[in-house]
Design a protein around this motif. Structure first.
Motif, PDB file in Angstrom:
ATOM      1  N   SER B 144       0.813  -1.290  -0.048  1.00 62.20           N
ATOM      2  CA  SER B 144       0.033  -0.018  -0.133  1.00 62.20           C
ATOM      3  C   SER B 144       0.969   1.185  -0.021  1.00 62.20           C
ATOM      4  O   SER B 144       0.452   2.422  -0.427  1.00 62.20           O
ATOM      5  N   ARG B 145       2.121   1.044   0.563  1.00 63.43           N
ATOM      6  CA  ARG B 145       2.988   2.349   0.534  1.00 63.43           C
ATOM      7  C   ARG B 145       3.680   2.374  -0.855  1.00 63.43           C
ATOM      8  O   ARG B 145       4.363   3.583  -0.961  1.00 63.43           O
ATOM      9  N   LEU B 146       3.389   1.789  -1.741  1.00 62.30           N
ATOM     10  CA  LEU B 146       4.181   1.872  -3.155  1.00 62.30           C
ATOM     11  C   LEU B 146       3.397   3.131  -3.817  1.00 62.30           C
ATOM     12  O   LEU B 146       3.812   3.522  -5.006  1.00 62.30           O
ATOM     13  N   SER B 147       2.057   3.371  -3.525  1.00 58.48           N
ATOM     14  CA  SER B 147       1.226   4.304  -4.296  1.00 58.48           C
ATOM     15  C   SER B 147       1.099   3.773  -5.822  1.00 58.48           C
ATOM     16  O   SER B 147       0.866   4.630  -6.971  1.00 58.48           O
ATOM     17  N   GLU B 148       0.974   2.504  -6.078  1.00 56.97           N
ATOM     18  CA  GLU B 148       0.845   2.020  -7.361  1.00 56.97           C
ATOM     19  C   GLU B 148      -0.520   1.151  -7.435  1.00 56.97           C
ATOM     20  O   GLU B 148      -0.856   0.823  -6.174  1.00 56.97           O
ATOM     21  N   ASN B 149      -0.894   0.784  -8.470  1.00 55.80           N
ATOM     22  CA  ASN B 149      -2.082  -0.007  -8.623  1.00 55.80           C
ATOM     23  C   ASN B 149      -1.624  -1.473  -8.495  1.00 55.80           C
ATOM     24  O   ASN B 149      -1.336  -2.071  -9.711  1.00 55.80           O
ATOM     25  N   VAL B 150      -1.410  -2.060  -7.280  1.00 47.56           N
ATOM     26  CA  VAL B 150      -0.932  -3.390  -7.005  1.00 47.56           C
ATOM     27  C   VAL B 150      -2.067  -4.276  -6.867  1.00 47.56           C
ATOM     28  O   VAL B 150      -3.237  -3.813  -6.530  1.00 47.56           O
ATOM     29  N   ARG B 151      -1.901  -5.481  -6.744  1.00 46.31           N
ATOM     30  CA  ARG B 151      -2.962  -6.395  -6.142  1.00 46.31           C
ATOM     31  C   ARG B 151      -2.288  -7.445  -5.332  1.00 46.31           C
ATOM     32  O   ARG B 151      -1.184  -8.057  -5.543  1.00 46.31           O
ATOM     33  N   LEU B 152      -3.059  -7.843  -4.379  1.00 52.00           N
ATOM     34  CA  LEU B 152      -2.525  -9.044  -3.322  1.00 52.00           C
ATOM     35  C   LEU B 152      -3.482 -10.055  -3.124  1.00 52.00           C
ATOM     36  O   LEU B 152      -4.841  -9.432  -2.720  1.00 52.00           O
ATOM     37  N   ASP B 153      -3.213 -11.151  -3.338  1.00 55.69           N
ATOM     38  CA  ASP B 153      -4.287 -12.450  -3.167  1.00 55.69           C
ATOM     39  C   ASP B 153      -3.814 -13.458  -2.072  1.00 55.69           C
ATOM     40  O   ASP B 153      -2.338 -13.663  -2.235  1.00 55.69           O
ATOM     41  N   VAL B 154      -4.507 -13.800  -1.432  1.00 56.44           N
ATOM     42  CA  VAL B 154      -4.176 -15.065  -0.396  1.00 56.44           C
ATOM     43  C   VAL B 154      -4.609 -16.238  -1.450  1.00 56.44           C
ATOM     44  O   VAL B 154      -5.538 -16.466  -1.859  1.00 56.44           O
ATOM     45  N   LYS B 155      -3.493 -16.871  -1.776  1.00 56.80           N
ATOM     46  CA  LYS B 155      -3.769 -17.941  -2.559  1.00 56.80           C
ATOM     47  C   LYS B 155      -3.513 -19.511  -1.904  1.00 56.80           C
ATOM     48  O   LYS B 155      -2.698 -19.584  -1.234  1.00 56.80           O
ATOM     49  N   ASP B 156      -4.357 -20.223  -2.224  1.00 52.55           N
ATOM     50  CA  ASP B 156      -4.638 -21.647  -1.435  1.00 52.55           C
ATOM     51  C   ASP B 156      -4.417 -21.459  -0.002  1.00 52.55           C
ATOM     52  O   ASP B 156      -3.967 -22.425   0.831  1.00 52.55           O
ATOM     53  N   GLY B 157      -4.896 -20.426   0.524  1.00 55.30           N
ATOM     54  CA  GLY B 157      -5.109 -20.232   2.223  1.00 55.30           C
ATOM     55  C   GLY B 157      -3.845 -19.919   2.668  1.00 55.30           C
ATOM     56  O   GLY B 157      -3.642 -19.136   3.801  1.00 55.30           O
TER      57      GLY B 157
END
Lengths: 336, 501
Positions: B144-157
């Motif tokens: 979130s501190r990158l100020s970019e349009n990033v995405r984070l997913d929890v994959k397979d738990g």
């Protein structure tokens, strides 16, 4: 203010209030519809190496995947073929990753489809068809759950409010308190009605789409309201309307501004419609709903803001007369 | 303006516009066997994760994104497990298989190491779940501190999938640094192995010595990392570096066991903040931001108990598809044609004044978007350019209508234009100022995509104001002086009057 206009104003206020209240309730209960972002999804991933790539570019694997999905009654949302990279340098190694994304699907069916793909790939390495001999193919089923970033959304909302306040302060300085008050009411109405309609209609949005829509609503309202304020100023300064009651002058100014508001609003709507129509699916999903803030801004400029402006202007003019101070001569009179 | 002068200006401006049009939009191959490529400005503009295109030279792809998966220690992908298993046989193979349990079921995509992750029942322990949740929060905060349009997913738990836009740059640095987990430590010495750390009292932590870190860009464009110390930290650094003038050493900043950044010291330091850059290999803004975020979050969160490794890195093409950008260009063409049809129908040959004005606005904006590092082409910036185009068109139309009003009353063309511009100058200026104020503050306060949209919009408003109030009037004067029948030229009805100057 004619009776028809009064009725339209009342209808607009009632409709806006209903939309805003319903929008707030739905947002609190369900939030926006973020299905376009795929907050939760499943993927079937097939990774394969250069042998497969050289053999047929992975065509047999794709066919095996799509046949097994069809056999299980599964429909995928998207298919991507990506080169895999070395983690330290992000340079392509020779492997590829084929990913099928599903919005929701029973895990057993996905697992059964994955088993069918593995069996198909294994048989493709048989004596009759040795194209996949020595390959390293892996098939797996994954679940994905998106993590949300709230900081950007809060900052965006604060930025929007700050920008709107600054713009309205300038408007007030240049065109008077009544113009700023009406502009403020119009901006608030446009922004909240837009967001309310997005929540009520469950329009699929990406992360930043509601903020961009709110920004478009605020900017369009500012532009259209400026066109009206320009006419107000011109009419109040014109000797042609000198001595007329405030409400008559404002009514005439609004009539003169009407073609400009409709033309600018229509042009903006046409731009959004053209870009949305001539667009890929993802772009269309983002752009076409922007017709909502444009329509809300035009409607608010025609049926709402003038009815906030006129009474405030009238009250301020009455106060100025009561004070008995110098209220200024029209420029034309001064010249004479 | 005299006819000859006007003709010369018109030719010069036409040449400039044609040159800009060529440079901005045309790509071509040249040289022996067409080995070289001239890439147009618009093809070289960065694209966001949703749009993308291959450069005309066929070498690089602009746009799209990179994704990687973070695997906690004790978690393996099914692919890695199968590869490892295939390399073993006999008892070794059985022992290896015994070490892991498939998660969440027999068709799961990950394998969990029983000893480190699972309890006696073969399920992940509560302690691991808690540590993983804390690790997820650290990674989320860093992104979130990158100020970019990033995405984070929890994959397979129990793994984390991170997606970074390609236009951000330095993805390798970000992926690797953000995987560093553990407490922040600061060491000083001639080598990392022999360096000594701050010596804490029993009730002290690193937070009593280091306040935080953030990235910044100097006036010359160099990005650096600023690390702020507390009073205690400043005293400790001063004590450390007291002899640095005689024997230089290095200050190391580590997160867990991973070396994040270092600073050579050859003089005593008595400062509350250190400003660190890499003179031999300067940090990009993204790298500096990643380093600062890694240090700052390590300070805030400490050791979550999980180490991460980076795996399964892939490059993703434009999320909206490769055709999305082309279709946006087509939509622009349709809007442009519609705008010009309106101006030529309504204002006759005066439409050429608007055409020249608009083209100068457009190419100035394209060059700005290309030149300014933080700007890139996305659907929202495209809409900002179109909104600015609408504003310019409205402003030009206001000027034309204002002049038309006076001409219809019988004034000469020159005095009509003068009076028209005088009447609409302040309203047009006010409109632009209102929208520019809005755009500037939206840019200053917001983050990511909205910030880029706001900056593009502000530039569009600025160029629109300049072009409508100055360039358009100039072009009108140039074109009109070449015309005999000025009223017919502008499709204004009124008395004919020749008042050439």
């Amino acid at each position: 203010m004619s009776d028809l206009k009064k009725k339209l104003f009342i209808v607009f206020v009632a409709l806006s209030a209903a939309i805003v209240i319903a929008g707030i309730v739905l947002y609190c209960l369900l939030g926006f519809n973020r299905s376009a972002e795929r907050p939760e999804s499943y993927t079937v991933e097939v990774s394969y190496d250069v042998i497969v790539d050289l053999a047929d570019g992975g065509a047999a694997i794709e066919k095996a995947c799509e046949d097994s999905f069809a056999a299980q009654g599964l429909k995928y949302l998207s298919k991507t073929k990506s080169p895999m990279l070395d983690e330290d340098s992000l340079v392509e190694n020779s492997d590829h990753l084929l990913t099928y994304t599903f919005a929701s699907a029973p895990r057993e069916k996905l697992a059964a489809a994955a088993d069918a793909v593995r069996a198909a790939i294994a048989s493709s390495g048989s004596a009759e068809n040795a194209a996949y001999d020595g390959t390293n193919v892996s098939v797996s089923v994954h679940s994905l759950a998106q993590e949300r970033f709230y900081d950007a959304a809060w900052r965006g909302a604060v930025a929007l409010a700050t920008g709107a306040v600054a713009a309205l302060i300038y408007l007030g300085i240049r065109y008077g308190l009544s113009a700023a008050a009406a502009g403020c009411a119009l901006t608030l109405d446009s922004v909240f009605c837009t967001l309310g309609l997005y929540a009520i209609a469950r329009i699929p949005v990406y992360a930043y789409a509601p903020l961009v829509a709110a920004s478009v609503a605020a900017m369009a309202s500012a532009l259209l309201w400026m066109l009206v304020c320009i006419k107000y100023r011109a009419c109040f300064k014109s000797p042609e309307y000198a001595g007329l009651p405030v409400l008559d002058v404002t009514a005439r100014a609004e009539r003169e501004a009407l073609p400009w508001v409709l033309s600018a609003g229509g042009a903006l709507a046409a731009i959004v419609a053209i870009v949305g129509a001539v667009a890929a699916d993802g772009v269309m999903l983002f752009v076409l709903p922007l017709l909502i803030p444009v329509a809300v801004s035009v409607a608010g400029t025609l049926f709402f803001a003038p009815f906030v402006y006129a009474p405030v202007k009238k009250a301020l003019a009455r106060r100025a007369r009561k004070k008995g101070g110098y209220v200024g001569k029209k420029k034309a009179e001064n010249k004479e | 303006m005299g006819k000859k002068k006007s003709a010369v200006f018109l030719v010069l401006i036409s040449i400039v516009i044609a040159a800009l049009c060529f440079v901005c939009t045309v790509s071509f191959h040249y040289g022996t066997d067409n080995m070289n490529t001239f890439n147009s400005v618009i093809s070289m503009i960065g694209k966001d994760a949703e749009l993308g295109a291959t450069l005309p030279d066929g070498q690089n792809y602009l746009g799209g994104s990179y994704a990687a998966v973070y695997y906690p220690e004790g978690v393996l992908s099914a692919r890695e497990y199968e590869e490892d298993l295939a390399a073993l046989d006999g008892a070794e193979r059985d022992a290896y298989a015994e070490r892991y349990v498939r998660y969440p079921d027999a068709n799961g995509a990950v394998y969990l190491e029983k000893e480190t992750v699972c309890g006696e029942d073969g399920a992940p322990t509560e302690a691991f779940r808690t540590s993983f949740a804390a690790t997820t929060e650290v990674v989320r905060d860093r992104l979130s501190r990158l100020s970019e349009n990033v995405r984070l997913d929890v994959k397979d738990g129990f793994t984390l999938r991170v997606e970074l836009p390609a236009e951000m740059g330095q993805q390798t640095t970000v992926f690797n640094y953000f995987a560093y987990m553990g407490e922040l430590s600061v060491k000083y010495g001639t080598s990392e192995d022999s360096a000594t750390a701050f010596s804490f009292r029993h009730d002290e932590t690193i937070k009593d010595y280091v306040k935080g870190a953030h990235a910044a860009t100097a006036a010359g464009g160099t990005s650096y990392v600023q690390i702020d110390f507390t009073k205690k930290g400043r005293e400790a650094v001063r004590s450390w570096t007291a002899d640095a003038a005689e024997s230089s050493a290095t200050m190391y900043f580590l997160v867990g066991d991973a070396h994040v950044i270092e600073m050579g010291v050859n003089a005593a330091i008595d400062e509350g903040s250190l400003y660190i850059n890499n003179t031999s290999n300067p940090f990009s803004a993204a790298a500096a931001a990643a380093i600062a975020a890694t240090i700052d979050t390590a300070l805030d969160y400490g050791d979550t108990g999980i180490a991460l490794t980076v795996g399964d890195a892939v490059r993703l093409d434009a999320a909206f598809g490769d055709l999305a950008l082309t279709l946006l260009y087509v939509a622009f063409g349709v809007c442009f044609a519609g705008m010009m049809i309106f101006f030529f129908v309504r204002y006759g040959l005066l439409g050429f004044a608007h055409l020249y004005t608009y083209l100068l606005y457009l190419f100035a904006l394209i060059l700005c978007i290309w030149a300014i590092p933080m700007l890139y082409l996305s659907v929202s910036t495209f809409l900002a350019v179109l909104f600015g185009s609408l504003l310019l068109s409205v402003a030009d139309a206001m000027a034309y209508e204002s002049a038309r009003r006076d001409y219809d009353l019988g004034k000469t063309m020159v005095s009509s234009v003068k009076a028209g511009y005088k009447r609409c100058f302040l309203p047009v200026l006010d409109t632009h100022i209102v929208l520019a104020l809005f755009g500037v503050l939206l840019f200053a306060v917001s983050l990511t995509t909205l910030s880029v949209f706001a900056l593009t919009f502000t530039l569009a408003v600025a160029f629109s104001g300049l072009c409508s109030l100055a360039v358009n009037r100039f072009m009108w004067a140039v074109l009109m002086s070449l015309s005999r029948n000025k009223g017919a030229f502008c499709k204004f009805k009124g008395k004919e009057d020749d008042d050439d100057e």
